[in-house]
Write a protein that holds these residues in place. Structure first.
Motif: not given
Length: 226
Positions: A15-18, A37-39
């Motif tokens: 997954x990404x952080x978001x 960063x979210x992405x």
């Protein structure tokens, strides 16, 4: 002594952080990731995995996350470990490995278990722990959630440390060795000044002044308490 856990996640589902935060939020896990960063891909910083648990800062210093590429995969022993446990799951070239070493802090165990459970439940991870040879996917994650609740109760039952007053600059009062030394210095300095007046010796006069000043300073010093 620490206990090590690992979750292997297929590279295409890492997954990404978001996405990781969305998983934690959707499942009601009170973990908030800090930084990144979210992405960007979910990652562990140089200091460890920084997060907030129940709104309080916490760093899993024993955490790591790495994509095991071809060169590293050729030397990786994950599949040997899994085979030794009797697990059918096998890691592949390029999969991500999230690992964490845990000691005695209940909050760290709880946070780590919630993060690992989310990686298994929502991103196809497979987890294992070598000391007890536990391993699995959703059932393994469910056991982590149950244990996380026990760690929550344990942390709640642990009394918080009571701040102790800093007494290092406290004045004990009364007559002290410092005051005795101050009186002696003043007396010697005064004697030196009397001699200098009689002889006209400027050096003795200067030494006398210094002794008096030192004695006054020592007399009024605030004694440190170890």
């Amino acid at each position: 002594m620490s206990t090590g856990y690992t979750v292997v996640v297929p590279h295409e589902r890492w997954p990404s952080n978001a996405a990781m935060q969305a998983s934690l939020d959707a499942r009601g896990y009170p973990v908030a990731l800090v930084g990144g960063a979210p992405d960007a891909p979910f990652a562990v910083g140089s200091r460890g995995l920084e997060l907030r648990l129940d709104g309080r800062s916490l760093t899993l210093v024993g955490a790591s996350a790495a994509k095991v590429g071809a060169a590293a995969f050729a030397r990786d022993e994950t599949n040997d470990v899994l085979a030794g446990m009797g697990a059918a799951f096998r890691a592949r070239d390029g999969d991500w490995h999230f690992g964490v070493g845990l000691g005695s802090e209940p909050r760290e165990w709880r946070a780590a278990f919630l993060v690992m459970a989310a990686l298994v439940q929502d991103f196809g991870g497979y987890g294992y722990e070598t000391q007890t040879e536990s391993h699995g996917d959703n059932a393994w994650a469910a056991a982590l959630i149950e244990d996380a609740e026990q760690f929550r109760l344990q942390a709640a039952a642990t009394p918080a440390a009571v701040p102790q007053p800093d007494l290092r600059l406290a004045d004990p009062g009364g007559w002290t060795q410092e005051k005795t030394a101050g009186v002696v210095c003043v007396a010697l300095g005064g004697a030196g000044l009397w001699v200098s007046l009689s002889t006209g010796n400027l050096l003795i006069s200067a030494i006398g002044v210094m002794m008096v000043a030192m004695g006054v300073a020592v007399f009024f010093i605030r004694r440190k308490i170890a």
